[in-house]
Design an enzyme around this catalytic site. Structure first.
Site, mmCIF file in Angstrom:
data_model
loop_
_atom_site.group_PDB
_atom_site.id
_atom_site.type_symbol
_atom_site.label_atom_id
_atom_site.label_comp_id
_atom_site.label_asym_id
_atom_site.label_seq_id
_atom_site.Cartn_x
_atom_site.Cartn_y
_atom_site.Cartn_z
ATOM 1 N N HIS A 10 41.012 42.542 29.038
ATOM 2 C CA HIS A 10 41.132 42.617 30.501
ATOM 3 C C HIS A 10 40.707 44.145 30.947
ATOM 4 O O HIS A 10 41.291 44.862 30.786
ATOM 5 C CB HIS A 10 42.552 42.479 30.912
ATOM 6 N N HIS A 12 37.608 45.524 33.402
ATOM 7 C CA HIS A 12 36.810 45.799 34.855
ATOM 8 C C HIS A 12 35.820 46.688 34.716
ATOM 9 O O HIS A 12 36.200 47.953 34.451
ATOM 10 C CB HIS A 12 37.587 46.087 36.131
ATOM 11 N N HIS A 190 43.687 36.734 37.361
ATOM 12 C CA HIS A 190 44.659 37.412 37.737
ATOM 13 C C HIS A 190 45.813 36.756 38.541
ATOM 14 O O HIS A 190 45.540 35.795 39.487
ATOM 15 C CB HIS A 190 44.266 38.629 38.667
ATOM 16 N N GLU A 193 50.595 39.808 39.305
ATOM 17 C CA GLU A 193 50.813 41.253 38.826
ATOM 18 C C GLU A 193 51.745 41.746 40.071
ATOM 19 O O GLU A 193 52.806 42.273 39.820
ATOM 20 C CB GLU A 193 49.385 41.906 38.930
ATOM 21 N N ASP A 271 42.574 47.386 31.764
ATOM 22 C CA ASP A 271 42.319 47.177 33.014
ATOM 23 C C ASP A 271 40.985 48.052 33.657
ATOM 24 O O ASP A 271 40.099 47.595 33.732
ATOM 25 C CB ASP A 271 43.743 47.282 33.682
#
Length: 329
Positions: A10, A12, A190, A193, A271
Site C-alpha cells: 500500500h 502511493h 481502498h 478507511e 501509504d
C-alpha cells in the site's frame, strides 16, 4: 530492532514526493511554489482529515511534468524502500491526477515503468505497477483511462481505487473492475478507511477485489470480520497514516491489536510516507514500541505481506526464507 524483510503493498508513488525533491523539480521545470522552502512545506503537513491531505498532495504534484521527473521520483522511493527493508513493492500511481494537469499518460507510465524495470537490478526490489483510479472522478473516465492503458500495453500488475472515500462507494466502479478482470489484472481497492464497513463488502462482492486497502472500519461489523478471517482477505494496514489523517485518534487507539487477535491477515505499509511522517520501517518501529511487539510478531506481519502480495510463488518462497532468517537472527 530493525525491520524484517517485507513486501510493501500500500504505497502511493506520488505520496513519496519529499519536500526537497518538490523544490528540485520545481526549479527544473520553472514552477513557482506557494512555499518559501522545504521546511515551510514540511510545516504544512498537519492534516485534519483525508481531504486536507489531498489538497496539499495535489498541489505538490504539479512539479511532476516529464518522464525524467517520474523516473526520479520512482528511484527516490526505491532507494529509501531498500533502506527500510522492502524486498518487494506493489506501487500505486494515479494516472488521472496527472492527465487532468495536461501530462500525457505515456509520460507517466514510461517514466515510472522504466525505473521499475531496473529496480531489481539496482535495488534488489521486485516490483509491480498498479493504476489507481480516483473515486471522486467519473467512473466513465476511469474506464477510458484503463482502456488507454491496455491499448498501450502498459506494464500493469493490477488496478486500484483511491482518493476521497466518503460518498463514493465501490459500486460506482463495477464496469471498470469487470474490464480489468477480463484483461487478467489483479484487483484491489481502498475501502473502510473513512468509509463504512459496507464499502468493504461492496469492494468484495461487487468489484471482486483480492485485497482491501486499509479496511480498519471492518471492525465495526463482526460478521464481516468473520468473513475476512475465513477467506483470509488481506488488509493493507497503514498505522501512521491512520493517525495523521485522524482516522483513529492516536496510535494507542489503533485497532491493529484487535485485528491481529481476530485472525485478520493484516500487513504493514506506509501509504504516503512523505506526508505521514514515516516509511514502512517507521511504521514497524512505531507499532513495535506502542504495542510491545517482539521479533516473532513483526516477522509474522512481514510474512503476511509476502503472502498477500502478487509476487510469483518462487519470489514468495525466497522472501519468506529471508523473513525466517531475520526471525532467528
Amino acid at each position: 530492532m530493525t525491520t524484517p524483510p517485507c513486501a510493501e503493498l500500500h504505497l502511493h508513488l506520488e505520496g513519496t514526493l519529499e519536500p526537497d525533491l518538490v523544490f528540485a523539480l520545481a526549479e527544473r521545470n520553472k514552477i513557482e511554489l506557494d512555499y518559501r522552502d522545504p521546511d515551510e512545506l514540511r510545516a504544512a503537513k498537519e492534516f485534519t482529515d483525508l481531504q486536507s491531505f489531498l489538497d496539499l498532495y495535489y498541489s505538490c504534484m504539479q512539479v511532476l511534468r516529464t518522464e525524467e521527473d517520474f523516473a526520479d521520483l520512482t528511484r527516490a522511493y526505491l532507494r529509501r524502500a531498500r533502506e527500510a527493508g522492502v524486498w518487494h513493492a506493489e506501487i500505486m500511481v494515479d494516472p488521472q491526477a496527472h492527465m487532468v494537469r495536461g501530462v500525457p499518460l505515456p509520460t507517466v507510465i514510461e517514466g515510472v515503468g522504466g525505473a521499475l524495470a531496473e529496480s531489481e537490478r539496482e535495488f534488489g526490489i521486485s516490483t509491480g505497477l498498479i493504476a489507481a483510479f480516483l473515486r471522486d472522478r467519473p467512473a466513465a473516465e476511469a474506464l477510458e483511462v484503463l482502456d488507454d492503458l491496455l491499448v498501450m500495453d502498459a506494464p500493469l500488475l493490477g488496478i486500484g481505487l483511491d482518493s476521497a472515500e466518503v460518498g463514493y462507494p465501490p459500486s460506482l466502479f463495477t464496469h471498470v473492475y469487470d474490464r480489468a478482470r477480463s484483461a487478467g489484472l489483479h484487483l484491489i481497492a481502498h475501502a473502510g478507511e473513512e468509509g463504512p464497513a459496507e464499502y468493504v463488502r461492496e469492494a468484495l462482492d461487487l468489484l471482486g477485489v483480492e485485497r482491501i486497502d486499509h479496511g480498519i472500519r471492518s471492525m465495526d461489523d463482526p460478521d464481516l470480520v468473520q468473513r475476512l478471517v475465513r477467506e483470509q482477505v488481506p488488509l493493507t494496514g497503514c498505522p501512521l497514516s491512520n493517525v495523521r489523517l485522524r482516522a483513529v485518534p492516536s496510535l494507542a487507539e489503533h485497532p491493529l491489536p484487535a485485528m491481529l487477535a481476530a485472525g485478520l491477515l493484516v500487513t504493514i505499509n506506509s501509504d504516503d510516507p512523505a506526508y505521514f511522517g514515516g516509511y514502512v520501517d517507521d511504521n514497524y518501529a512505531a507499532i513495535a514500541e506502542q504495542f510491545g511487539l517482539g521479533r516473532d510478531q513483526l516477522a509474522a506481519l512481514a510474512e503476511n505481506s509476502v503472502r498477500a502480495s502478487f509476487a510469483s510463488e518462487a519470489r514468495k518462497t525466497e522472501l519468506l526464507g529471508e523473513v525466517e532468517t531475520w526471525r532467528v537472527g
